[in-house]
Structure formats: C-alpha cells, structure tokens
Design a protein around this motif. Structure first.
Motif, mmCIF file in Angstrom:
data_model
loop_
_atom_site.group_PDB
_atom_site.id
_atom_site.type_symbol
_atom_site.label_atom_id
_atom_site.label_comp_id
_atom_site.label_asym_id
_atom_site.label_seq_id
_atom_site.Cartn_x
_atom_site.Cartn_y
_atom_site.Cartn_z
ATOM 1 N N ASP A 54 0.854 -1.197 0.000
ATOM 2 C CA ASP A 54 0.000 0.000 0.000
ATOM 3 C C ASP A 54 0.889 1.245 0.000
ATOM 4 N N TYR A 55 0.724 2.088 -0.986
ATOM 5 C CA TYR A 55 1.549 3.289 -1.103
ATOM 6 C C TYR A 55 1.404 4.209 0.100
ATOM 7 N N ARG A 56 0.247 4.169 0.754
ATOM 8 C CA ARG A 56 0.037 5.034 1.923
ATOM 9 C C ARG A 56 0.968 4.645 3.067
ATOM 10 N N GLU A 57 1.265 3.367 3.179
ATOM 11 C CA GLU A 57 2.224 2.915 4.194
ATOM 12 C C GLU A 57 3.621 3.418 3.857
ATOM 13 N N LEU A 58 3.979 3.384 2.586
ATOM 14 C CA LEU A 58 5.272 3.936 2.175
ATOM 15 C C LEU A 58 5.353 5.395 2.587
ATOM 16 N N LEU A 59 4.317 6.165 2.309
ATOM 17 C CA LEU A 59 4.329 7.588 2.640
ATOM 18 C C LEU A 59 4.415 7.828 4.142
ATOM 19 N N ARG A 60 3.819 6.949 4.945
ATOM 20 C CA ARG A 60 3.842 7.098 6.410
ATOM 21 C C ARG A 60 5.151 6.637 7.040
ATOM 22 N N ARG A 61 5.730 5.559 6.516
ATOM 23 C CA ARG A 61 6.786 4.865 7.252
ATOM 24 C C ARG A 61 8.155 4.818 6.584
ATOM 25 N N ALA A 62 8.219 4.954 5.305
ATOM 26 C CA ALA A 62 9.468 4.680 4.584
ATOM 27 C C ALA A 62 10.493 5.796 4.787
ATOM 28 N N PRO A 63 11.769 5.422 4.793
ATOM 29 C CA PRO A 63 12.852 6.413 4.909
ATOM 30 C C PRO A 63 13.147 7.050 3.543
ATOM 31 N N VAL A 64 12.344 8.040 3.161
ATOM 32 C CA VAL A 64 12.496 8.672 1.842
ATOM 33 C C VAL A 64 12.525 10.191 1.982
ATOM 34 N N ASP A 65 13.212 10.815 1.034
ATOM 35 C CA ASP A 65 13.244 12.265 0.925
ATOM 36 C C ASP A 65 12.355 12.747 -0.224
ATOM 37 N N ALA A 66 12.142 11.878 -1.197
ATOM 38 C CA ALA A 66 11.358 12.214 -2.384
ATOM 39 C C ALA A 66 10.630 10.961 -2.864
ATOM 40 N N VAL A 67 9.544 11.175 -3.595
ATOM 41 C CA VAL A 67 8.741 10.069 -4.112
ATOM 42 C C VAL A 67 8.501 10.267 -5.592
ATOM 43 N N VAL A 68 8.628 9.181 -6.341
ATOM 44 C CA VAL A 68 8.281 9.162 -7.764
ATOM 45 C C VAL A 68 7.015 8.335 -7.894
ATOM 46 N N VAL A 69 5.988 8.908 -8.519
ATOM 47 C CA VAL A 69 4.752 8.178 -8.786
ATOM 48 C C VAL A 69 4.778 7.771 -10.249
ATOM 49 N N ALA A 70 4.808 6.450 -10.469
ATOM 50 C CA ALA A 70 4.908 5.950 -11.835
ATOM 51 C C ALA A 70 3.646 5.165 -12.152
#
Length: 70
Positions: A54-70
């Motif tokens: 689920d992409y929402r979990e990535l947005l909540r929890r992942a160690p990221v500085d930027a996101v690419v939506v493909a």
C-alpha cells in the motif's frame, strides 16, 4: 537523496534504473498493490529496499526524501 517509487511496473522499474545512474540517489522503498510488480521492483532496487503493498504505508513509514509516482 532517498527515493520511494510508487508503482513498479514497466515505468517504475525504468525510474529505478535511471536513479541508479545518479550519484547520491538511492531507492530505499517501493510500493505497488500488484505482487508481480513488487517483485520486479525488488529485483531492480535490490534486496535492501523496503517493500510496501500500500503506497500510503510507504508515505507514512518509509525512509524517503522524495517520491516518484509511476
């Protein structure tokens, strides 16, 4: 820069490959609701990548500085 990739079908995997060519860029997380696409993304990003259904979990929890939506 730590990147998250949302959508790891053909274009998402192309973004992973392209980011791999950039010094200082690292794909740290991927998300896709399709199991096969998640497998492709893991293959391109490497075993260290965090994988989310689920992409929402990535947005909540992942160690990221930027996101690419493909």
């Amino acid at each position: 820069v730590r990147y998250g990739i949302i959508g790891t079908g053909m274009m998402g995997c192309e973004h992973i490959r392209n980011l791999d060519l950039i010094d200082g860029a690292e794909v740290t997380a991927i998300a896709d609701d399709n199991e096969q696409s998640r497998g492709w993304g893991r293959n391109f990003a490497g075993e260290h990548v965090e994988v989310y259904e689920d992409y929402r979990e990535l947005l909540r929890r992942a160690p990221v500085d930027a996101v690419v939506v493909a």
